[in-house]
Write an enzyme that holds these catalytic residues in place. Structure first.
Site, PDB file in Angstrom:
ATOM      1  N   ARG B 245     -19.020 147.831 -40.432  1.00  0.00           N
ATOM      2  CA  ARG B 245     -17.748 147.708 -41.141  1.00  0.00           C
ATOM      3  C   ARG B 245     -17.412 146.244 -41.426  1.00  0.00           C
ATOM      4  O   ARG B 245     -17.023 145.878 -42.527  1.00  0.00           O
ATOM      5  CB  ARG B 245     -16.631 148.368 -40.319  1.00  0.00           C
ATOM      6  CG  ARG B 245     -15.478 148.826 -41.165  1.00  0.00           C
ATOM      7  CD  ARG B 245     -14.460 149.586 -40.331  1.00  0.00           C
ATOM      8  NE  ARG B 245     -14.022 148.765 -39.208  1.00  0.00           N
ATOM      9  CZ  ARG B 245     -13.137 149.171 -38.304  1.00  0.00           C
ATOM     10  NH1 ARG B 245     -12.628 150.387 -38.376  1.00  0.00           N
ATOM     11  NH2 ARG B 245     -12.782 148.375 -37.328  1.00  0.00           N
ATOM     12  N   GLY B 247     -19.481 143.530 -41.432  1.00  0.00           N
ATOM     13  CA  GLY B 247     -20.455 142.869 -42.308  1.00  0.00           C
ATOM     14  C   GLY B 247     -20.321 143.313 -43.749  1.00  0.00           C
ATOM     15  O   GLY B 247     -20.350 142.497 -44.675  1.00  0.00           O
ATOM     16  N   GLU B 266     -26.208 141.032 -40.447  1.00  0.00           N
ATOM     17  CA  GLU B 266     -27.073 141.865 -39.605  1.00  0.00           C
ATOM     18  C   GLU B 266     -26.124 142.822 -38.908  1.00  0.00           C
ATOM     19  O   GLU B 266     -25.294 142.403 -38.113  1.00  0.00           O
ATOM     20  CB  GLU B 266     -27.847 140.973 -38.638  1.00  0.00           C
ATOM     21  CG  GLU B 266     -28.960 141.699 -37.929  1.00  0.00           C
ATOM     22  CD  GLU B 266     -28.472 142.343 -36.658  1.00  0.00           C
ATOM     23  OE1 GLU B 266     -27.940 143.474 -36.736  1.00  0.00           O
ATOM     24  OE2 GLU B 266     -28.622 141.731 -35.593  1.00  0.00           O
ATOM     25  N   CYS B 303     -28.490 144.689 -30.631  1.00  0.00           N
ATOM     26  CA  CYS B 303     -28.688 145.157 -32.016  1.00  0.00           C
ATOM     27  C   CYS B 303     -29.922 146.048 -32.096  1.00  0.00           C
ATOM     28  O   CYS B 303     -30.010 146.914 -32.951  1.00  0.00           O
ATOM     29  CB  CYS B 303     -28.913 143.991 -32.964  1.00  0.00           C
ATOM     30  SG  CYS B 303     -27.739 142.665 -32.779  1.00  0.00           S
TER      31      CYS B 303
END
Lengths: 498, 498
Positions: B245, B247, B266, B303
């Site tokens: 949301r 990015g 990213e 991530c």
């Protein structure tokens, strides 16, 4: 070749729609013989679906296989012979000698990319050992990075280079070289030339065993065709050469997709030329003649046409001779009626701006070469004087001092190129100018002219916005291939990579 | 170090605004001591104006000068000693050993980039002779291409790596290495750590003679600060690590600017892991233990956390052991209350989906490790099961056949990584899987785990949308530098280039 006016979808030549249009002969304003069919939505979708399907095979072809495909395209284009030259010349009003030169450039470009990808280092391989992962033999696992193809690419050709920036032009060649299938939106200003070259590509694909759908070509005179193409989910990148309005519209569509994609739109610029004091000493007549030739080359219809120059307000010998040269040049025929009209409107608007001198005559008819002069102060007050008027005209901005010249340079937006004419002493004296221009352009030329973009490994035909939508790329030269690739790395695979 | 809670604008430590916020200690839910001031619009604009001004000097620094600057940053960070470790640990709830490791990675990353730019070939120099332009001595004029810095960069840090993906993290380092000044938006989840590292950077800049404004840091708990930063005309690129949301919102702002700019966001992914039949023979317990460790590493706040795995529906030994391992692991403390809440909601939503098995207990409180199992058919019907739930959980998708496994792989969206566990025979048998995954990710791992992204020359920490907004880039490894450069070429200059 018997022209069909239809879409080339994979190996099929089809036209399901009922909306038609004609090409146009700029020399006499008459439509050309063939009726062209606009692609239907279903035809566009089928072309993209075929490209998407072809991608799974095409991305795994060997570099040497794709090189052979590119070379076969070159051979097939040459095999079209004089028919292609005549058609491109008829549709563009560009003389046959220019079209022959452009064909040579197109064929050389195909062969250059073939050579480029035959060298396997084109994928920018990088290897590093890992600290945290071991192979079964106890050695460190390796990480191998390389470039791979992005996916199907939509390409839009330019009207001003019906061969070199069209169906088999730089965008198509670099996408195909990278391993990306291409769906080409034919330019309505030269649809017959597009069909001829498109069929040459399909012949080459068949001869070299490329998958069906690796190349398709769709026609359309309306924006609908291109808009649908760019918004199709299977299209992964866009190449475009043309107007700011057209390129920016495609960019705006592409970045608003559910999955945004890169758009490489080369939208042109005015490519300012700076004549520094030493350049004009004893050779202002010669420079004026060369500059006039650059301004009017191809009826001024070059992306790198120098539509703007800056020099000292004392350089009256130069500007007088430039006006004389431009006045003596013939009025040309432009690519399309629309471009002709935009040129006339652009010049008339420039002439209406206060504080300008207009030393060349202006009849208001045709592509008459044109010179307009103004001061830095006036140019800064009227930014529209620095904007592109596509055609054989240039605006001279006259500076009272070095500081004024630099202040004008500082407010320039992005351009494809800038040029400096001067002595080495000028270059030292104007180091700040070099520094400023470096931040504004993709190519900085010394003692040459911006027109004539050679295709080689080092060329950058790009530049900061608004010259392009992506300054990190070039649309000419072999590094153009990296617009259509992305990096991947393989970690810990036996034998290193897959 | 006495913390101020203020903006670091060039060399100035200032706070003109009245809106304040506090950091937060996740372990006890209490605010930290220092009051932080949100940057005012004027402060943000001043930071960017200083960066823009610094660019004219900084872009011309020698590579060795910037390398010395990066190394001085590493030294200054180490000089913060245990105070930095304690503060980062307090603000993130990550154990000190993990923070020490992260500091090591951050320092090593700075030194790696310093080494990288000391080798002058990092600018990717390419030279070609021209056919159309000669030098005064009659030799062909040369075209020299190289990469140059884009301009001031806005960087947004991530909450999950308060050092390595924050103030002096990969985005900042690669931008500074390229020659781009940085304006950093401090993360409100660890503002004190941000101030400490920001001041270390300013000390290093002063010691190594870098221009004022080469680095600034602004605070803000509201979106306004970042939004203004990204929309400032002098900002030329954006680096971001965080949520989809966040990015995507920054991307949408950046591409709608009058001058669009690249955004490297990213945004994370579920990083699917495929356990092929041969992998599980005789070692399913060991693999389950290693996988459980990867899922729960750093409380699953990576991530590259494997939030999704795919295996045969006959692999019950593996899934049973995995459930046992995850059930036995402690409930961790997450980075922020918001992340904790999102994790609980995400797991509860997954558990409400029909056709799922839930072999691990779930109390609904805290970051309890979690396993959910479902069939390929059910996973395809409920795409939300494949979406990221940030935290120590994973969803197992059980395939009845190789074909079913491949059909699931085909519908995957873009991810940062994918992983295959198997024998070499599996790899041959599942060549199609390798092929499919290659089109979906930035990094493909064999017999390893996706967590633990090593910083080296070959790393790709990126991938197709929605994992990132630009698959052509990586945010980890030395090639990350090319996010912040563009090519330029110099044509016909005496001595070749300038």
């Amino acid at each position: 070749m018997q022209l069909t006016g239809k879409q080339l979808i994979g190996a099929d030549i089809v036209a399901e729609g009922t909306t038609t249009f004609h090409g146009y002969t700029p020399h006499n304003g008459q439509p050309t013989a063939t009726t062209f069919y606009e692609a239907t939505d279903a035809e566009i979708d089928r072309a993209v679906a075929l490209a998407d399907n072809a991608f799974w095979t095409y991305r795994k072809t060997l570099d040497v296989q794709r090189a052979a495909f590119l070379e076969a395209i070159a051979t097939e284009i040459l095999a079209l012979g004089i028919d292609l030259i005549d058609m491109a010349s008829q549709e563009s009003a560009l003389p046959t000698a220019r079209i022959e030169g452009e064909r040579g450039r197109t064929v050389a470009q195909l062969r250059l990319f073939a050579t480029f990808i035959r060298d396997e280092t084109w994928v920018r391989p990088i290897s590093s050992p890992l600290q945290l992962q071991k192979m079964p033999n106890g050695e460190p696992a390796m990480l191998h990075q390389r470039q791979i193809a992005l996916g199907p690419v939509a390409v839009f050709g330019a009207s001003n280079f019906p061969l070199a920036f069209s169906v088999a032009g730089g965008d198509t060649v670099s996408a195909l070289a990278a391993g990306c299938p291409v769906v080409f939106k034919a330019h309505p200003a030269h649809p017959a030339t597009c069909e001829m070259v498109g069929r040459a590509i399909l012949n080459a694909a068949q001869q070299t065993g490329m998958p069906g759908g690796v190349f398709s070509l769709v026609h359309g005179a309306s924006n609908r065709v291109g808009e649908r193409l760019v918004q199709h989910p299977a299209i992964k990148a866009v190449g475009f050469t043309g107007s700011f309005r057209g390129g920016k519209a495609l960019y705006d569509l592409a970045v608003r997709r559910p999955e945004p994609i890169p758009v490489y739109a080369e939208m042109g610029s005015t490519n300012p030329v700076f004549f520094l004091p030493g350049a004009l000493v004893g050779q202002s007549d010669q420079l004026a003649a060369s500059f006039a030739a650059s301004v009017t080359q191809g009826v001024g219809q070059f992306c790198t046409n120098p539509g703007l120059f800056v020099t000292s307000d004392t350089a009256t010998n130069f500007t007088t001779e430039l006006a004389r040269q431009l006045s003596a040049m013939p009025t040309g025929t432009m690519l399309t009626a629309g471009i002709q009209q935009a040129y006339s409107h652009g010049i008339m608007h420039q002439r209406s701006v206060a504080g300008t001198q207009q030393p060349t005559p202006w009849t208001g008819n045709g592509a008459q070469p044109h010179l307009l002069l103004t001061s830095v102060e006036n140019a800064l007050q009227h930014p529209e004087l620095s904007e592109e008027v596509f055609g054989p005209s240039t605006v001279g901005v006259l500076a009272q001092s070095k500081e004024e010249l630099l202040s004008f340079a500082r407010q320039l937006t992005g351009h494809l190129t800038a040029t400096i004419h001067g002595t080495e002493a000028d270059l030292a004296e104007y180091a700040d100018l070099v520094d400023i221009l470096t931040t504004k352009v993709g190519r900085l030329v010394f003692n040459g002219f911006p027109t004539g973009v050679e295709v080689n490994h080092a060329m950058v035909h790009g530049g900061p916005f608004p010259a392009t939508t992506d300054s990190r790329s070039t649309s000419v030269g072999t590094t153009a291939i990296y617009r259509f690739t992305r990096p991947i790395c393989f970690q810990g695979f036996p034998g290193g990579t897959v």
